[in-house]
Each structure stands twice: as C-alpha cells, then as structure tokens.
Design a protein around this motif. Structure first.
Motif, PDB file in Angstrom:
ATOM      1  N   SER A 160       0.855  -1.183   0.000  1.00  0.00           N
ATOM      2  CA  SER A 160       0.000   0.000   0.000  1.00  0.00           C
ATOM      3  C   SER A 160       0.891   1.233   0.000  1.00  0.00           C
ATOM      4  N   ASP A 161       0.262   2.342  -0.297  1.00  0.00           N
ATOM      5  CA  ASP A 161       0.999   3.605  -0.328  1.00  0.00           C
ATOM      6  C   ASP A 161       0.558   4.541   0.798  1.00  0.00           C
ATOM      7  N   ASP A 162       0.076   3.978   1.891  1.00  0.00           N
ATOM      8  CA  ASP A 162      -0.341   4.781   3.040  1.00  0.00           C
ATOM      9  C   ASP A 162       0.801   5.635   3.586  1.00  0.00           C
ATOM     10  N   LEU A 163       2.000   5.177   3.399  1.00  0.00           N
ATOM     11  CA  LEU A 163       3.196   5.890   3.861  1.00  0.00           C
ATOM     12  C   LEU A 163       3.192   7.352   3.407  1.00  0.00           C
ATOM     13  N   TYR A 164       2.774   7.609   2.183  1.00  0.00           N
ATOM     14  CA  TYR A 164       2.789   8.979   1.665  1.00  0.00           C
ATOM     15  C   TYR A 164       1.731   9.846   2.362  1.00  0.00           C
ATOM     16  N   ARG A 165       0.628   9.247   2.741  1.00  0.00           N
ATOM     17  CA  ARG A 165      -0.374   9.998   3.505  1.00  0.00           C
ATOM     18  C   ARG A 165       0.172  10.334   4.885  1.00  0.00           C
ATOM     19  N   TYR A 166       0.854   9.378   5.530  1.00  0.00           N
ATOM     20  CA  TYR A 166       1.443   9.649   6.845  1.00  0.00           C
ATOM     21  C   TYR A 166       2.370  10.853   6.757  1.00  0.00           C
ATOM     22  N   LEU A 167       3.229  10.830   5.751  1.00  0.00           N
ATOM     23  CA  LEU A 167       4.191  11.926   5.598  1.00  0.00           C
ATOM     24  C   LEU A 167       3.486  13.252   5.327  1.00  0.00           C
ATOM     25  N   TRP A 168       2.507  13.223   4.428  1.00  0.00           N
ATOM     26  CA  TRP A 168       1.825  14.458   4.065  1.00  0.00           C
ATOM     27  C   TRP A 168       1.048  15.038   5.249  1.00  0.00           C
ATOM     28  N   GLU A 169       0.357  14.189   5.981  1.00  0.00           N
ATOM     29  CA  GLU A 169      -0.419  14.699   7.113  1.00  0.00           C
ATOM     30  C   GLU A 169       0.499  15.269   8.185  1.00  0.00           C
ATOM     31  N   ASP A 188       4.920  18.407  -3.928  1.00  0.00           N
ATOM     32  CA  ASP A 188       6.311  18.216  -3.526  1.00  0.00           C
ATOM     33  C   ASP A 188       6.837  16.796  -3.734  1.00  0.00           C
ATOM     34  N   GLY A 189       6.182  15.979  -4.503  1.00  0.00           N
ATOM     35  CA  GLY A 189       6.628  14.608  -4.703  1.00  0.00           C
ATOM     36  C   GLY A 189       5.956  13.644  -3.749  1.00  0.00           C
ATOM     37  N   ILE A 190       5.653  14.111  -2.549  1.00  0.00           N
ATOM     38  CA  ILE A 190       4.929  13.279  -1.579  1.00  0.00           C
ATOM     39  C   ILE A 190       3.431  13.509  -1.769  1.00  0.00           C
ATOM     40  N   ARG A 191       3.029  14.747  -1.833  1.00  0.00           N
ATOM     41  CA  ARG A 191       1.610  15.106  -1.955  1.00  0.00           C
ATOM     42  C   ARG A 191       0.971  14.439  -3.175  1.00  0.00           C
ATOM     43  N   GLU A 192       1.713  14.334  -4.278  1.00  0.00           N
ATOM     44  CA  GLU A 192       1.154  13.714  -5.486  1.00  0.00           C
ATOM     45  C   GLU A 192       0.914  12.216  -5.304  1.00  0.00           C
ATOM     46  N   SER A 246     -10.064  13.703   3.813  1.00  0.00           N
ATOM     47  CA  SER A 246      -9.239  14.212   4.919  1.00  0.00           C
ATOM     48  C   SER A 246      -8.779  13.050   5.801  1.00  0.00           C
ATOM     49  N   ALA A 247      -8.033  13.371   6.841  1.00  0.00           N
ATOM     50  CA  ALA A 247      -7.377  12.370   7.699  1.00  0.00           C
ATOM     51  C   ALA A 247      -8.370  11.437   8.385  1.00  0.00           C
ATOM     52  N   ILE A 248      -7.947  10.190   8.529  1.00  0.00           N
ATOM     53  CA  ILE A 248      -8.736   9.200   9.270  1.00  0.00           C
ATOM     54  C   ILE A 248      -7.940   8.618  10.441  1.00  0.00           C
ATOM     55  N   TYR A 249      -6.661   8.938  10.521  1.00  0.00           N
ATOM     56  CA  TYR A 249      -5.809   8.357  11.558  1.00  0.00           C
ATOM     57  C   TYR A 249      -5.977   9.109  12.872  1.00  0.00           C
ATOM     58  N   PRO A 250      -5.884   8.402  14.002  1.00  0.00           N
ATOM     59  CA  PRO A 250      -6.123   9.032  15.303  1.00  0.00           C
ATOM     60  C   PRO A 250      -5.048  10.062  15.662  1.00  0.00           C
ATOM     61  N   PRO A 251      -5.351  10.898  16.651  1.00  0.00           N
ATOM     62  CA  PRO A 251      -4.440  11.989  17.023  1.00  0.00           C
ATOM     63  C   PRO A 251      -3.030  11.535  17.427  1.00  0.00           C
ATOM     64  N   VAL A 252      -2.905  10.412  18.133  1.00  0.00           N
ATOM     65  CA  VAL A 252      -1.563   9.968  18.535  1.00  0.00           C
ATOM     66  C   VAL A 252      -0.752   9.591  17.287  1.00  0.00           C
ATOM     67  N   SER A 284       9.051  -1.980   4.598  1.00  0.00           N
ATOM     68  CA  SER A 284       8.789  -1.484   3.245  1.00  0.00           C
ATOM     69  C   SER A 284       7.503  -0.663   3.208  1.00  0.00           C
ATOM     70  N   SER A 285       6.398  -1.256   3.655  1.00  0.00           N
ATOM     71  CA  SER A 285       5.120  -0.539   3.604  1.00  0.00           C
ATOM     72  C   SER A 285       4.962   0.461   4.747  1.00  0.00           C
ATOM     73  N   ALA A 286       5.737   0.291   5.821  1.00  0.00           N
ATOM     74  CA  ALA A 286       5.784   1.238   6.944  1.00  0.00           C
ATOM     75  C   ALA A 286       4.430   1.487   7.571  1.00  0.00           C
ATOM     76  N   HIS A 287       3.670   0.433   7.780  1.00  0.00           N
ATOM     77  CA  HIS A 287       2.355   0.592   8.383  1.00  0.00           C
ATOM     78  C   HIS A 287       2.463   0.911   9.871  1.00  0.00           C
ATOM     79  N   ILE A 288       1.497   1.673  10.346  1.00  0.00           N
ATOM     80  CA  ILE A 288       1.543   2.160  11.723  1.00  0.00           C
ATOM     81  C   ILE A 288       1.039   1.159  12.737  1.00  0.00           C
ATOM     82  N   GLU A 289       0.609  -0.017  12.325  1.00  0.00           N
ATOM     83  CA  GLU A 289       0.161  -1.019  13.305  1.00  0.00           C
ATOM     84  C   GLU A 289       1.277  -1.349  14.287  1.00  0.00           C
ATOM     85  N   PHE A 290       2.514  -1.178  13.884  1.00  0.00           N
ATOM     86  CA  PHE A 290       3.636  -1.470  14.761  1.00  0.00           C
ATOM     87  C   PHE A 290       3.716  -0.490  15.928  1.00  0.00           C
ATOM     88  N   LEU A 291       3.086   0.659  15.784  1.00  0.00           N
ATOM     89  CA  LEU A 291       3.036   1.611  16.881  1.00  0.00           C
ATOM     90  C   LEU A 291       2.083   1.155  17.984  1.00  0.00           C
TER      91      LEU A 291
END
Length: 190
Positions: free
Chosen positions: A72-81, A103-107, A115-121, A181-188
């Motif tokens: 998945s490409d969720d990584l780019y959303r994490y960076l952009w947000e 800027d290369g990430i936003r695209e 808009s964002a769906i990820y929690p505040p933390v 590789s996919s850098a998913h936040i479930e590891f947090l």
C-alpha cells in the motif's frame, strides 16, 4: 546455531528486492511470500540468542527500507499529514487535494480528496517523524525500529519454550515487509 531459517529469510528478501514493487509483480511476490512463510513454518527453528535474532531481524528489515512500499501507499499519507500539521493545518478538516503544494509526496497520497482518518496519537508521530526527515526512508526506518523493539520486548516477556514462535515472527516476510517497506503504523500500537 542452525542457519536454515536465516537462509530462507535472506532468500526471501533477495527475491523481494529483485522484483521490487509487489503491485508490479503480484504473482511472483505472492509466490515468494507464500514459499518463504511456509518454509519458515515447516523447518525447525533454532533457539537463536537475542543478539543474533536482533541482528538478523535488523538486517532483513534494513534491506527492505530502501524499497518502494510493497502493499500500500499509506506511507505517503502519513508523511503528508505530518507536514500539513507542521505547516499549521488541520488534516481532519483539510484534505490533501485542497493544498496547492506539490512536492513529490503530496502527489502520491492515496485518495487526496479525503481528509485524515488516523487518530491523534498517530498524527503526532507523523508530525514528529516529518520534523526529523520528510522522506519515506525516515518513516520506513522508524517503523522497522518499532518492530525490532517489539521483538526485543517479546523476548523479555515470553517463556523460553515459546521463543521459536518469536523467531518465526522476526524472520517472517509479512512482519518484515509491513514494517520496513510498507511502513504501516500497526507497529506503533503493539
């Protein structure tokens, strides 16, 4: 120390590196992951010492950090947000498509009209990692290190007889690919 699980894991990573993006070679990548996981499950796992297990887990994850996100490409959303927060914007009320900054990430943000769906933390971590380095490799490295921390923590709390399962996790393709590789936040959350 038996080297069979490590050899299988290394071959799996090499195959993944060879093919690159899983979306471009889905059949080949799924085949590699299935064979890799089945071989690790089927073969006897040695009782690696903690330093050796962490060494191999780190090495395999760091090899994947340089890859494009595989599933998945969720990584780019994490960076952009994270960047949007750093610029003083609210990612819950402003979708990436509303920004004129390209800027290369936003695209590369998936579903830019949403808009964002990820929690505040999670948003806090997006912002913090973005402050350190606004790059996919920084986020991939962070999630890979979180996963290494999980391996270390589990080693300390599980019974020695269950450490074979921890070896399986540390060398398993999904844990490596999803964290590094996919850098998913479930590891947090673990």
């Amino acid at each position: 120390m038996k080297v069979a699980p490590i050899a299988v894991a290394c071959l799996g990573v090499l195959g993944t590196l060879f093919f690159g993006d899983a979306r471009a070679y889905p059949i080949e990548m799924v085949s590699i992951f299935v064979v890799w996981g089945l071989l690790l499950w089927a073969m006897p796992r040695s009782q690696l010492s903690l330093p050796w297990l962490l060494f191999w887990a780190c090495l395999l994850r760091m090899a994947m950090v340089w890859q494009e996100p595989s599933f998945s490409d969720d990584l780019y959303r994490y960076l952009w947000e994270g960047r949007a927060i750093g610029l003083g914007h609210n990612p819950y009320t402003e979708a990436p498509a509303t920004f004129s900054i390209l800027d290369g990430i936003r695209e590369r943000v998936n579903h830019p009209a949403i808009s964002a769906i990820y929690p505040p933390v999670a948003q806090l971590f997006f912002w913090l990692i973005g402050k350190i380095s606004y790059s996919p490799i920084a986020w991939q490295s962070f999630t890979a290190l979180c996963d290494i921390g999980i391996i270390f923590g589990l080693w300390k709390i599980i019974a020695p007889k269950d450490r074979d399962l921890l070896t399986l996790y540390a060398l398993h393709p999904l844990a490596i690919i999803e964290s590094a590789s996919s850098a998913h936040i479930e590891f947090l959350s673990l």
